[in-house]
Motif scaffolding. Sequence first.
Motif, short mmCIF file in Angstrom:
data_model
loop_
_atom_site.label_atom_id
_atom_site.label_comp_id
_atom_site.label_asym_id
_atom_site.label_seq_id
_atom_site.Cartn_x
_atom_site.Cartn_y
_atom_site.Cartn_z
N GLN A 102 25.52 18.94 52.29
CA GLN A 102 25.39 17.26 52.10
C GLN A 102 26.60 16.66 52.08
N GLU A 103 27.76 17.22 51.45
CA GLU A 103 28.99 16.64 51.70
C GLU A 103 29.48 16.42 53.14
N GLU A 104 29.34 17.60 53.94
CA GLU A 104 29.35 17.61 55.49
C GLU A 104 28.81 16.28 56.28
N SER A 105 27.49 16.24 55.68
CA SER A 105 26.72 15.38 56.59
C SER A 105 27.24 13.90 56.10
N ALA A 106 27.81 13.67 55.21
CA ALA A 106 28.08 12.22 54.71
C ALA A 106 29.59 12.12 55.26
N ARG A 107 30.30 12.98 55.53
CA ARG A 107 31.44 13.04 56.01
C ARG A 107 31.31 12.66 57.86
N ASP A 108 30.26 13.27 58.23
CA ASP A 108 29.77 13.23 59.67
C ASP A 108 29.31 11.65 60.03
N ALA A 109 28.77 10.98 58.83
CA ALA A 109 28.33 9.65 58.80
C ALA A 109 29.53 8.51 58.84
N GLY A 110 30.68 9.02 58.48
CA GLY A 110 31.76 8.22 58.45
C GLY A 110 32.36 7.98 57.00
N ALA A 111 31.81 8.59 56.19
CA ALA A 111 32.24 8.26 54.83
C ALA A 111 33.56 9.11 54.45
N SER A 112 34.38 8.35 53.77
CA SER A 112 35.61 9.02 53.38
C SER A 112 35.54 10.18 52.28
N SER A 113 36.48 11.03 52.19
CA SER A 113 36.48 12.03 51.01
C SER A 113 36.17 11.52 49.74
N LEU A 114 37.04 10.52 49.26
CA LEU A 114 36.64 9.88 47.98
C LEU A 114 35.29 9.25 47.78
N ARG A 115 34.76 8.74 49.00
CA ARG A 115 33.31 8.06 48.82
C ARG A 115 32.45 9.22 48.74
N VAL A 116 32.61 10.28 49.62
CA VAL A 116 31.79 11.44 49.31
C VAL A 116 31.60 12.01 47.93
N PHE A 117 32.72 11.99 47.42
CA PHE A 117 32.97 12.74 46.02
C PHE A 117 32.33 11.75 45.04
N PHE A 118 32.51 10.53 44.97
CA PHE A 118 32.07 9.64 44.10
C PHE A 118 30.37 9.47 44.30
N GLN A 119 29.88 9.25 45.60
CA GLN A 119 28.55 8.82 45.65
C GLN A 119 27.63 9.98 46.09
N ILE A 120 28.22 11.04 46.47
CA ILE A 120 27.33 12.29 46.62
C ILE A 120 27.58 13.39 45.58
N THR A 121 28.80 13.81 45.75
CA THR A 121 29.05 15.23 44.76
C THR A 121 29.04 14.89 43.35
N MET A 122 29.52 13.84 42.82
CA MET A 122 29.58 13.25 41.46
C MET A 122 28.28 13.26 40.86
N PRO A 123 27.32 12.17 41.54
CA PRO A 123 25.88 12.15 41.03
C PRO A 123 25.42 13.35 40.75
N MET A 124 25.43 14.11 41.92
CA MET A 124 24.57 15.52 41.83
C MET A 124 24.94 16.52 40.79
N ALA A 125 26.56 16.18 40.46
CA ALA A 125 26.86 17.30 39.51
C ALA A 125 26.95 16.47 38.09
N TRP A 126 26.52 15.39 38.02
CA TRP A 126 26.48 14.60 36.69
C TRP A 126 25.91 15.31 35.44
N PRO A 127 24.77 15.89 35.48
CA PRO A 127 24.28 16.63 34.32
C PRO A 127 25.34 17.66 33.82
N GLY A 128 25.87 18.51 34.62
CA GLY A 128 26.82 19.30 33.93
C GLY A 128 28.16 18.81 33.40
N ILE A 129 28.46 17.55 34.26
CA ILE A 129 29.66 16.82 33.68
C ILE A 129 29.39 16.22 32.26
N VAL A 130 28.03 15.71 32.29
CA VAL A 130 27.66 15.23 30.87
C VAL A 130 27.76 16.00 29.72
#
Length: 207
Positions: A102-130
Amino acid sequence: METIGTSLVLAVVVTLVSLLICLPAAYAIARYDFRGRNVVRLSFLLTNAFPKMGIYTAMAVIFYKLNLMGTFLGVVLVHIVNTMMFMVWIPSGAFRTVHVQQEESARDAGASSLRVFFQITMPMAWPGIVVASLYTFLGSMEEAQGSLLVGLPNIHTMPSELYGIIMSFPDTAGAVFAMILLIPSAILLVVFRKYLSADALSNGFKM
C-alpha cells in the motif's frame, strides 16, 4: 487543585513527547530489518523488567549532577522512561499490520515519503497509536514513586501528594482523592473504548 492540574499537564506533555520520540523508533523497528533489531526492541522492555525504585535512584544520581532534581523536565524524563515500552511496542505492531504494498503504490503514484506516512501509514495504524497514547497518559497520571523522588520539593503530582494526604488527613480523604485521580482515566477509557480491543493489544505485543 494545583496537583491535579500538574498531573494533567504532565501527562499531556509526556504523551506528546513520547509520540515524537517513540513513533519513529516504532516505525523503524516495524519496517527495517537491521542487525540487532530484536535487541533494540527488547531494550525498551528493560525499564519495566526490573524494580523501578532502583532505576529511579540511579536516575536521581544523574539528575542531581545535571541540576534536574525538583524540575518539571526531570519528572517528564522519569515518566517517559516508564512509557517507552508501550509507545514503541504497540505502534510497532500497528505499523506491521500496514501492508508495504500500500505504501509502495502511493509512492508509485507520486506521493512523497512524508505524505505516504501521514496519509496512508498513520491512519491505518491509528488504533494502535491511540491505545499506546492512552496507556502512556494513564501511566503518567498514576506514576508516584519517580515523581516523588525526582520532583520534590518543587513538583507535586496527585499520586505523590496522596502519600502525605493519607498520613495527614482523615481516613476518608485518601479515598476521595483517589476517586478524583480515577476520573480522567475513566473518561478516557469510555471515549476510546473502541480502540481497546484484544486484537489491537495483541498486535502491539507480537514479537
